[in-house]
Scaffold this motif. Sequence first.
Motif, PDB file in Angstrom:
ATOM      1  N   LEU A 114      30.917  24.986 -72.470  1.00  0.00           N
ATOM      2  CA  LEU A 114      31.240  23.768 -71.437  1.00  0.00           C
ATOM      3  C   LEU A 114      31.048  22.657 -72.667  1.00  0.00           C
ATOM      4  O   LEU A 114      31.834  21.632 -72.361  1.00  0.00           O
ATOM      5  CB  LEU A 114      30.304  23.813 -70.417  1.00  0.00           C
ATOM      6  CG  LEU A 114      30.387  24.875 -69.585  1.00  0.00           C
ATOM      7  CD1 LEU A 114      29.234  24.557 -68.312  1.00  0.00           C
ATOM      8  CD2 LEU A 114      31.937  24.517 -68.547  1.00  0.00           C
ATOM      9  N   LEU A 115      30.276  22.456 -73.417  1.00  0.00           N
ATOM     10  CA  LEU A 115      30.066  21.521 -74.483  1.00  0.00           C
ATOM     11  C   LEU A 115      31.260  21.308 -75.433  1.00  0.00           C
ATOM     12  O   LEU A 115      31.228  20.203 -76.047  1.00  0.00           O
ATOM     13  CB  LEU A 115      28.741  21.363 -75.342  1.00  0.00           C
ATOM     14  CG  LEU A 115      27.566  21.283 -74.455  1.00  0.00           C
ATOM     15  CD1 LEU A 115      26.209  21.781 -74.861  1.00  0.00           C
ATOM     16  CD2 LEU A 115      27.568  19.803 -73.935  1.00  0.00           C
ATOM     17  N   ARG A 116      32.294  22.427 -75.562  1.00  0.00           N
ATOM     18  CA  ARG A 116      33.507  22.156 -76.114  1.00  0.00           C
ATOM     19  C   ARG A 116      34.546  21.363 -75.331  1.00  0.00           C
ATOM     20  O   ARG A 116      35.704  21.306 -76.074  1.00  0.00           O
ATOM     21  CB  ARG A 116      33.997  23.513 -76.628  1.00  0.00           C
ATOM     22  CG  ARG A 116      32.973  24.283 -77.882  1.00  0.00           C
ATOM     23  CD  ARG A 116      33.336  25.773 -78.066  1.00  0.00           C
ATOM     24  NE  ARG A 116      34.790  25.833 -78.074  1.00  0.00           N
ATOM     25  CZ  ARG A 116      35.674  26.973 -77.339  1.00  0.00           C
ATOM     26  NH1 ARG A 116      34.863  27.422 -76.448  1.00  0.00           N
ATOM     27  NH2 ARG A 116      36.858  26.841 -77.217  1.00  0.00           N
ATOM     28  N   LEU A 117      34.352  21.167 -74.330  1.00  0.00           N
ATOM     29  CA  LEU A 117      35.158  20.511 -73.457  1.00  0.00           C
ATOM     30  C   LEU A 117      35.681  19.008 -73.967  1.00  0.00           C
ATOM     31  O   LEU A 117      34.548  18.580 -74.457  1.00  0.00           O
ATOM     32  CB  LEU A 117      34.881  20.351 -71.980  1.00  0.00           C
ATOM     33  CG  LEU A 117      35.275  21.137 -70.933  1.00  0.00           C
ATOM     34  CD1 LEU A 117      34.659  21.022 -69.581  1.00  0.00           C
ATOM     35  CD2 LEU A 117      36.588  21.142 -70.615  1.00  0.00           C
ATOM     36  N   ASN A 118      36.992  18.768 -74.114  1.00  0.00           N
ATOM     37  CA  ASN A 118      37.331  17.261 -74.428  1.00  0.00           C
ATOM     38  C   ASN A 118      38.620  17.290 -73.518  1.00  0.00           C
ATOM     39  O   ASN A 118      38.924  17.888 -72.871  1.00  0.00           O
ATOM     40  CB  ASN A 118      37.667  17.224 -75.873  1.00  0.00           C
ATOM     41  CG  ASN A 118      38.724  17.991 -76.249  1.00  0.00           C
ATOM     42  OD1 ASN A 118      39.925  17.937 -75.743  1.00  0.00           O
ATOM     43  ND2 ASN A 118      38.448  18.885 -77.333  1.00  0.00           N
ATOM     44  N   ARG A 119      39.009  15.795 -73.582  1.00  0.00           N
ATOM     45  CA  ARG A 119      39.955  14.975 -72.981  1.00  0.00           C
ATOM     46  C   ARG A 119      41.292  15.977 -73.178  1.00  0.00           C
ATOM     47  O   ARG A 119      42.014  15.664 -72.364  1.00  0.00           O
ATOM     48  CB  ARG A 119      39.896  13.673 -73.107  1.00  0.00           C
ATOM     49  CG  ARG A 119      38.504  12.848 -72.562  1.00  0.00           C
ATOM     50  CD  ARG A 119      38.504  13.118 -71.205  1.00  0.00           C
ATOM     51  NE  ARG A 119      36.989  12.697 -70.850  1.00  0.00           N
ATOM     52  CZ  ARG A 119      36.728  12.674 -69.549  1.00  0.00           C
ATOM     53  NH1 ARG A 119      37.207  13.289 -68.996  1.00  0.00           N
ATOM     54  NH2 ARG A 119      35.194  12.261 -69.385  1.00  0.00           N
ATOM     55  N   SER A 120      41.466  16.469 -74.005  1.00  0.00           N
ATOM     56  CA  SER A 120      42.597  17.057 -74.308  1.00  0.00           C
ATOM     57  C   SER A 120      42.913  18.425 -73.337  1.00  0.00           C
ATOM     58  O   SER A 120      43.939  18.890 -73.306  1.00  0.00           O
ATOM     59  CB  SER A 120      42.907  17.792 -75.831  1.00  0.00           C
ATOM     60  OG  SER A 120      42.012  18.773 -76.232  1.00  0.00           O
ATOM     61  N   HIS A 121      41.674  19.049 -72.836  1.00  0.00           N
ATOM     62  CA  HIS A 121      41.608  20.049 -72.241  1.00  0.00           C
ATOM     63  C   HIS A 121      42.273  19.851 -70.565  1.00  0.00           C
ATOM     64  O   HIS A 121      41.737  19.108 -70.074  1.00  0.00           O
ATOM     65  CB  HIS A 121      40.653  20.885 -71.847  1.00  0.00           C
ATOM     66  CG  HIS A 121      40.042  21.427 -73.359  1.00  0.00           C
ATOM     67  ND1 HIS A 121      38.826  21.099 -73.924  1.00  0.00           N
ATOM     68  CD2 HIS A 121      40.705  22.388 -74.068  1.00  0.00           C
ATOM     69  CE1 HIS A 121      38.642  21.620 -75.101  1.00  0.00           C
ATOM     70  NE2 HIS A 121      39.919  22.519 -75.307  1.00  0.00           N
ATOM     71  N   ASN A 122      43.308  20.781 -70.389  1.00  0.00           N
ATOM     72  CA  ASN A 122      43.791  20.510 -68.827  1.00  0.00           C
ATOM     73  C   ASN A 122      42.959  21.764 -67.899  1.00  0.00           C
ATOM     74  O   ASN A 122      42.894  21.411 -66.743  1.00  0.00           O
ATOM     75  CB  ASN A 122      45.345  21.007 -68.831  1.00  0.00           C
ATOM     76  CG  ASN A 122      46.078  20.231 -69.939  1.00  0.00           C
ATOM     77  OD1 ASN A 122      46.601  21.034 -70.577  1.00  0.00           O
ATOM     78  ND2 ASN A 122      46.164  19.049 -69.926  1.00  0.00           N
ATOM     79  N   ILE A 123      42.371  22.774 -68.554  1.00  0.00           N
ATOM     80  CA  ILE A 123      41.899  23.699 -67.578  1.00  0.00           C
ATOM     81  C   ILE A 123      40.927  24.476 -68.403  1.00  0.00           C
ATOM     82  O   ILE A 123      40.970  24.597 -69.499  1.00  0.00           O
ATOM     83  CB  ILE A 123      42.967  24.535 -67.179  1.00  0.00           C
ATOM     84  CG1 ILE A 123      42.586  25.621 -65.999  1.00  0.00           C
ATOM     85  CG2 ILE A 123      43.649  25.430 -68.248  1.00  0.00           C
ATOM     86  CD1 ILE A 123      43.802  26.067 -65.236  1.00  0.00           C
ATOM     87  N   ALA A 124      39.692  25.022 -67.776  1.00  0.00           N
ATOM     88  CA  ALA A 124      38.932  25.699 -68.352  1.00  0.00           C
ATOM     89  C   ALA A 124      38.938  27.047 -67.593  1.00  0.00           C
ATOM     90  O   ALA A 124      38.606  27.299 -66.492  1.00  0.00           O
ATOM     91  CB  ALA A 124      37.517  24.961 -68.410  1.00  0.00           C
ATOM     92  N   VAL A 125      38.630  28.238 -68.443  1.00  0.00           N
ATOM     93  CA  VAL A 125      38.112  29.507 -68.258  1.00  0.00           C
ATOM     94  C   VAL A 125      36.781  29.964 -68.807  1.00  0.00           C
ATOM     95  O   VAL A 125      36.807  30.262 -69.987  1.00  0.00           O
ATOM     96  CB  VAL A 125      39.585  30.553 -68.671  1.00  0.00           C
ATOM     97  CG1 VAL A 125      39.035  31.852 -68.227  1.00  0.00           C
ATOM     98  CG2 VAL A 125      40.772  29.989 -67.990  1.00  0.00           C
ATOM     99  N   VAL A 126      36.006  30.302 -67.846  1.00  0.00           N
ATOM    100  CA  VAL A 126      34.401  30.591 -68.316  1.00  0.00           C
ATOM    101  C   VAL A 126      33.954  32.005 -67.713  1.00  0.00           C
ATOM    102  O   VAL A 126      33.701  32.147 -66.537  1.00  0.00           O
ATOM    103  CB  VAL A 126      33.787  29.275 -67.718  1.00  0.00           C
ATOM    104  CG1 VAL A 126      32.380  29.546 -68.133  1.00  0.00           C
ATOM    105  CG2 VAL A 126      34.150  27.925 -68.028  1.00  0.00           C
ATOM    106  N   GLU A 127      33.921  32.809 -68.717  1.00  0.00           N
ATOM    107  CA  GLU A 127      33.374  34.116 -68.403  1.00  0.00           C
ATOM    108  C   GLU A 127      31.709  33.917 -68.144  1.00  0.00           C
ATOM    109  O   GLU A 127      31.063  33.165 -68.912  1.00  0.00           O
ATOM    110  CB  GLU A 127      33.660  34.932 -69.695  1.00  0.00           C
ATOM    111  CG  GLU A 127      33.017  36.387 -69.512  1.00  0.00           C
ATOM    112  CD  GLU A 127      33.524  37.349 -70.482  1.00  0.00           C
ATOM    113  OE1 GLU A 127      32.801  38.313 -70.666  1.00  0.00           O
ATOM    114  OE2 GLU A 127      34.326  36.873 -71.429  1.00  0.00           O
TER     115      GLU A 127
END
Length: 436
Positions: free
Chosen positions: A134-147
């Motif tokens: 989650l701490l790799r999230l930045n404003r360029s991301h549109n969507i996240a897939v978290v296992e």
Amino acid sequence: MENIYEKFLQSNGVSIDSRNCPKDAMFVGIKGANFDGNLFVEKALELGCKYAITDNPEIGVGNPNIIHVEDSLKTLQDLACYHRCKFNIPVIGITGTNGKTTSKELISTVLSKEYNVLYTQGNLNNHIGVPLTLLRLNRSHNIAVVEMGANHPEEIAFLCKIARPNFGIITNVGKAHLEGFGSFEGVKKTKGELYEWIAGVDGKIFLHADNPHLVKMAGDLDTIKYGEAGDNFVSGKIISCTPYINVNLSLNGNASGESQTYEINTQLIGDYNLSNILSAACIGRYFGVMDEDIVAALSEYTPTNNRSQCTRTERNTLIVDAYNANPTSMEAAIKNFSKIETSDKKVLILGDMKELGEDSEAEHIKVLNQIKSLGLAECYFVGSEFSKVAPSLGFTQCFSDVDLLAEYLQSDPISNSTILIKGSNSTKLTKIVPSL
């Protein structure tokens, strides 16, 4: 937390390993059972980190770049949650007994055709890995897939509180980590914590409609279905297994009501991967990925990390599925192996299944009986659990560790065979590959 978050925003990511300290990163000293990251806080700063967090009050006293907290691990988790809440994007939580990582990879590959996707790297799916993701999230991301993985009750609920997914998928539920969960019912209850979270935030669940356990667990929740047959949702079936599976994929149920069927030649082995393929297609279609891009992504994906990888040596074809093993995945792998179309001789090399507690002996016997019923005669077993029960059922090729098997195969090599290599990671079956 606001103060720590401000420093995080000034940093170049987060590290918990002093051997990997990017310039200007924030280092978090975490104490584990066999290590104490606090001891490397000052070294991390010397190596280029901008800030460091420690819960040892005696380290770095007076250093303005060292932040003292009560609990470093909890701070990492709280920081990740605080950061995640700054993003109003779809966050897809994935859990399940088997197929989590493959599904995560397939889903991310499909979504990446249309979006910039943040997704779990490798197997970072626990109470440390999820925050780091989650701490790799930045404003360029549109969507996240978290296992999200678990081996004890309430772990999925805990990870949901950190990741706060608004979409969820459980790949399946089966017998794994019974030592921690206590029973199959304990597995279902813990995995079902993802459904409970999604229901609480009015999110949506992607549901494998062919799995009766998951259908019952989902109840009347808001679901988007996929399965082997259905007129109004993504469906498909396997055409052949040689050893890669070829699939007929029907992309039904989009907003326009259009339906298209495609034949996909995948680089995946195992009919158990059909549901993983369908889930990725379903999620891709829900989020508007074009059909041709879904098909291309599923065709291009190649598994890594010893998860159903096909390797051809000078003498044999190897199906290496040695990252993990439990009764459910072992049964599925052996069943699929018996169906593979090949002129080669078929050979099994199996390692012990771990963390089964008092059920271990019975579950290993079930595997052996399955092998006998399928007529798979040439088998080699590695580990104390198989070695304890296999001889009484007529299996004589048992080895306490993989090095002994490797030594044996040097004098009595296997050739012209298709070989399934499967076992828990701790049995280190990948070491046998050079001998084949």
